[in-house]
Design a protein around this motif. Structure first.
Motif, short mmCIF file in Angstrom:
data_model
loop_
_atom_site.label_atom_id
_atom_site.label_comp_id
_atom_site.label_asym_id
_atom_site.label_seq_id
_atom_site.Cartn_x
_atom_site.Cartn_y
_atom_site.Cartn_z
N UNK A 91 52.58 41.24 39.79
CA UNK A 91 51.18 41.02 40.20
C UNK A 91 50.39 42.32 40.12
N UNK A 92 50.99 43.43 40.54
CA UNK A 92 50.32 44.73 40.48
C UNK A 92 50.00 45.10 39.03
N UNK A 93 50.98 44.92 38.16
CA UNK A 93 50.78 45.25 36.74
C UNK A 93 49.69 44.39 36.14
N UNK A 94 49.71 43.11 36.46
CA UNK A 94 48.70 42.20 35.93
C UNK A 94 47.30 42.59 36.39
N UNK A 95 47.14 42.89 37.68
CA UNK A 95 45.83 43.27 38.21
C UNK A 95 45.35 44.57 37.56
N UNK A 96 46.26 45.52 37.40
CA UNK A 96 45.92 46.79 36.76
C UNK A 96 45.50 46.58 35.31
N UNK A 97 46.25 45.76 34.58
CA UNK A 97 45.94 45.50 33.17
C UNK A 97 44.57 44.85 33.02
N UNK A 98 44.23 43.94 33.92
CA UNK A 98 42.92 43.29 33.84
C UNK A 98 41.79 44.25 34.16
N UNK A 99 42.05 45.23 35.02
CA UNK A 99 41.05 46.26 35.29
C UNK A 99 40.81 47.12 34.05
N UNK A 100 41.87 47.34 33.27
CA UNK A 100 41.77 48.20 32.09
C UNK A 100 41.20 47.49 30.86
N UNK A 101 41.52 46.21 30.73
CA UNK A 101 41.17 45.47 29.52
C UNK A 101 39.67 45.24 29.40
N UNK A 102 39.17 45.26 28.17
CA UNK A 102 37.76 44.96 27.95
C UNK A 102 37.43 43.51 28.23
N UNK A 103 38.41 42.64 28.05
CA UNK A 103 38.23 41.22 28.32
C UNK A 103 39.39 40.73 29.18
N UNK A 104 39.05 40.10 30.30
CA UNK A 104 40.08 39.65 31.23
C UNK A 104 40.93 38.53 30.63
#
Length: 338
Positions: free
Chosen positions: A199-212
């Motif tokens: 869950x932490x990795x997923x939340x972090x990745x969505x913060x970084x990605x240009x598109x969720x």
């Protein structure tokens, strides 16, 4: 440390496979495909074919001992972790055979950018670091670890554990959801709470990605930028490698400043190959590559730090324009001045 003897006595084969996916490698290598999934491993081994075990030159106790040794070797990251105090790049030669005059030493927490024209040899330098080159690559460079040139045995042991690399192109071949992929990786890394780490990795990745993207999305359906964002988050939260190599993160369409910030908080050595002036100046030093060789190493000055603030404003404008384009908005002079 986990008591795998106790685990094998109390947990079923199926539970062990679920808790520790890497155990499947042991079962496959030992051809233990017929063990009953619903029985404790020790009991299942006792009921296995004695003739087959004798052909392997072992018995149930011997298999159990091998299993525990295999799992303990893989589940002791703290004991097996490589302590890196310093990495030194010893110069080799450029494409014309001219010796490199510049080398450098780096330490945990350092961020080093690598700059130069396309095709100049930036990726080759990353490759030399990744393989812990000892004069056996086209550049002839050598890498010191904690002041010493590692012998072949040490180099072999370090390879694969020293460096995590984020390349320009990432393609997934497993048809798993983001959640399943992250949880599988967390389990293989023996994280205490795989679901929470995922869950932490997923939340972090969505913060970084240009598109969720959704956690149920298949990893094979992710865009290039989303894939890079996911792997940066994965590296930050799960990788024990003390060195991170990043090849042109600016091409990924992600929040690169935040990505670097996340990685450096883990006290790792970070090398970034980049054409991005903002990333280059974010590093404490930058390696300039020309004609395949290190031509100079430049310390980032306070004056350049001041320039970085101006570049950040320009970058914010570009990011805003990019968002407008993605939203289908018109790009007009009055909008640019906002």
């Amino acid at each position: 440390m986990i008591d795998f003897y106790d685990l094998a006595e109390k947990r079923s084969v199926g539970e062990i496979r679920e808790l520790y996916p890497i155990s499947q490698d042991f079962f496959d290598n030992m051809n233990l495909t017929e063990l009953a999934d619903n029985m404790p491993m020790a009991g299942a081994l006792e009921k296995s074919d004695p003739e087959w075990l004798s052909e392997l030159g072992t018995d149930p106790e011997g298999v159990l001992e091998q299993f525990c040794e295999f799992m303990e070797a893989l589940t002791s990251p703290e004991e097996n972790a490589v302590e890196i105090r310093e990495i030194t790049i010893v110069g080799g030669r450029d494409k014309n055979g001219v010796p490199e005059e510049a080398g450098l030493s780096v330490h945990p927490g350092d961020v080093i950018s690598i700059v130069g024209p396309t095709g100049s040899g930036k990726s080759r330098l990353l490759g030399d670091i990744e393989c812990i080159a000892q004069g056996d690559t086209p550049t002839g460079r050598r890498i010191r670890i904690n002041g010493d040139f590692p012998d072949e045995e040490t180099r072999f042991e370090l390879e694969g554990r020293l460096v995590a690399q984020l390349s320009q192109n990432m393609n997934f071949v497993v048809d798993l959801s983001v959640r399943d992929f992250l949880e599988m990786h967390a389990k293989s890394r023996f994280c205490e709470d795989p679901q929470s780490v995922a869950e932490q990795c997923y939340a972090c990745a969505n913060d970084l990605a240009g598109e969720a993207f959704d956690i149920s999305t298949k990893v094979t359906q992710l865009s290039g930028g989303q894939s890079r964002a996911l792997m940066i988050a994965d590296t930050a939260y799960m990788s024990s490698s003390p060195v991170i190599l990043i090849d042109e993160i600016e091409n990924a369409g992600i929040d690169r400043k935040q990505a670097i910030s996340i990685l450096t908080k883990k006290d790792k050595i970070v090398f970034i190959s980049t054409h991005d002036p903002l990333l280059a100046l974010s590093a404490s030093r930058r390696i300039v590559i020309r004609n395949g060789g290190i031509s100079k190493v430049i310390e980032t000055t306070e004056e350049e730090r001041a320039s970085q603030a101006i570049i950040e404003k320009l970058d914010d404008t570009i990011m805003r324009i990019r968002s407008m384009l993605r939203a289908g908005e018109r790009i007009t002079p009055d909008r640019l001045d906002q």
